[in-house]
Design an enzyme around this catalytic site. Structure first.
Site, PDB file in Angstrom:
ATOM      1  N   MET A  52     -11.856  56.293  -9.472  1.00  0.00           N
ATOM      2  CA  MET A  52     -10.367  56.765  -8.967  1.00  0.00           C
ATOM      3  C   MET A  52     -10.327  54.955  -8.407  1.00  0.00           C
ATOM      4  SD  MET A  52      -9.942  59.860  -8.140  1.00  0.00           S
ATOM      5  CE  MET A  52      -9.805  59.785  -5.561  1.00  0.00           C
ATOM      6  N   CYS A  53      -8.950  54.944  -8.184  1.00  0.00           N
ATOM      7  CA  CYS A  53      -8.408  53.739  -7.753  1.00  0.00           C
ATOM      8  C   CYS A  53      -8.572  52.667  -6.790  1.00  0.00           C
ATOM      9  CB  CYS A  53      -7.143  53.971  -8.174  1.00  0.00           C
ATOM     10  SG  CYS A  53      -7.027  54.430  -9.936  1.00  0.00           S
ATOM     11  N   GLN A  54      -7.903  52.648  -6.140  1.00  0.00           N
ATOM     12  CA  GLN A  54      -7.318  51.288  -5.068  1.00  0.00           C
ATOM     13  C   GLN A  54      -5.996  50.457  -5.016  1.00  0.00           C
ATOM     14  OE1 GLN A  54     -10.215  49.402  -2.548  1.00  0.00           O
ATOM     15  NE2 GLN A  54     -11.749  50.863  -3.171  1.00  0.00           N
ATOM     16  N   ASN A  97      -4.100  57.047  -6.172  1.00  0.00           N
ATOM     17  CA  ASN A  97      -5.539  56.905  -6.706  1.00  0.00           C
ATOM     18  C   ASN A  97      -5.741  58.962  -6.326  1.00  0.00           C
ATOM     19  OD1 ASN A  97      -7.808  57.366  -5.355  1.00  0.00           O
ATOM     20  ND2 ASN A  97      -6.836  55.859  -4.040  1.00  0.00           N
TER      21      ASN A  97
END
Lengths: 273, 273
Positions: B1-3, B108
């Site tokens: 996952m991302c920020q 995200n």
């Protein structure tokens, strides 16, 4: 008027040397102080650096000059505003997406009495004649080829027709790329050079900087550099004949069937460098 | 996952402080090493800096951290790849034009069994689920409002419907902006803070860096910062309830008529900060 700089290569190449000379024209050796921008294609992606500040004292230009981004297709522009205020949204190059490809456009010239109708597919964000021309071009390409990219020959022919129509409104020198090819249209002034083996030392016209390309290249490398006026003072640049659209691919002009000129001149130097 | 990181303000504000903490998550204090990007709206224009390198050791991130670009709407993203290779064309945020406005999107999450049909108006360039969702959203907005931007209420309602539909495929936290408003959708995790007078000292959670906002602001300033997880450790961040779409304008969530939640929760904290 503005200054254009383009690069098209057969291997990913950085543009630091050419950009150093080009950058100086944005407020040091020339008067193009109304912003600048540069776009680097990398694979299918593109990075665009834009700055409404003069390039000669732009921190972002300093980064671009020092940070080697390797690319097959680069388009840069230094602005001397004719139409549209000095604002970020009026800073070239402009970016849109068509057929799942990013397209990048920069223009040198001034189009008068030019008010294309837009159907909503591509709408200018800023107030320049240049972005309007870009949206006009893409709208026409999308309408003519709704199912995706046409053959290179058909694309070249369509762009020539558009360049004739829009160029009737005034000087229309432009650089356009989809990351695969770089299209260079000369309306009044545009030059290019092909650098290939044997590589030699080049010296900038705008700064006392030289580079020995033989130290930085392999014998297979081929790089086309297109600029409003020659960037170096010890190499032979080729003037593109007004009324000519050249398609560059893999570092050289591409022969695309009908390469006769747009407006009666001759296809300048294609294949002869 | 991302920020994700977003900022929405009532006066042009730089994001250097928040970005310093955010940048550290791209390879130093967290494992989001698969590229990063940031978009700054300035007037109608937008500047997007993209880098497929980890932000923690990116020269471009260093420039962004040190060079104060003042903006009303900023969207940044650090990537931990789930779908799509680590390439420039898969680096968030993504940019398109609709209604003569630039739109910026970062996501995200991870959408599974999601294959929207594209009519050609907006086509993904890369191979991420995120860019596909962005094109899906814009295609639907263009179809529903062909004559130009609708009212803020109608736009909010349309985006909520799209968030519900697309979010059925998996986590769909996103930030979206057209330069006027910043839309923040929480599917699983998203927080925000409103900074306004009296301003105090804030201390980053990811680096030992503090800033005294009272020295940098006027009493009228108001800044909303939205992030996947809180960026500071001495301020109260508000968790946005999953299933909520917030619209930020002038540094605060905007009440747009029907502000009930998307999926049964309550509109988190809006107006209470």
């Amino acid at each position: 008027m503005c200054q254009l700089l383009g690069m098209n290569c057969n291997v990913p190449t950085d543009i630091c040397f050419s950009f150093a000379g080009f950058q100086a024209r944005g407020g040091v050796t020339d008067h193009h102080r109304d912003g600048w921008g540069i776009a680097f294609f990398e694979g299918r992606g593109v990075r665009v650096f834009l700055d409404p500040q003069p390039s000669a004292n732009s921190q972002i230009a300093e980064l671009v000059r020092r940070y080697p981004i390797r690319s097959l297709n680069v388009i840069a522009h230094i602005r001397k505003a004719t139409q549209g205020e000095v604002k970020l949204e009026n800073t070239h190059p402009f970016q849109r997406e068509l057929w799942g490809q990013y397209w990048i456009f920069a223009h040198n010239g001034n189009l008068l009495d030019y008010a294309p109708g837009f159907d909503g597919r591509f709408v200018p964000v800023g107030s320049t004649d240049s972005e309007a021309a870009f949206c006009d071009i893409l709208q026409c390409l999308a309408a003519e080829f709704p199912d995706g990219p046409p053959s290179p020959q058909a694309l070249h022919a369509a762009l020539r027709r558009l360049a004739i129509r829009i160029g009737a409104h005034g000087p229309f020198n432009f650089l356009l790329s989809n990351g695969e090819r770089l299209f260079a249209h000369c309306s009044t002034r545009l030059t290019y050079i092909i650098r290939k083996a044997p590589f030699a030392v080049a010296h900038l016209a705008d700064q006392d900087v030289s580079v020995d390309f033989s130290q930085l290249t392999t014998p297979e490398d081929r790089v086309a550099v297109i600029a409003t006026t020659p960037l170096t003072d010890n190499e032979t640049w080729h003037a593109i004949a007004p009324g000519t659209l050249l398609t560059f691919r893999h570092g050289a002009p591409e022969a695309l069937g009908d390469t006769a000129t747009i407006a009666g001149g001759s296809e300048a130097e294609a294949g002869s460098v």
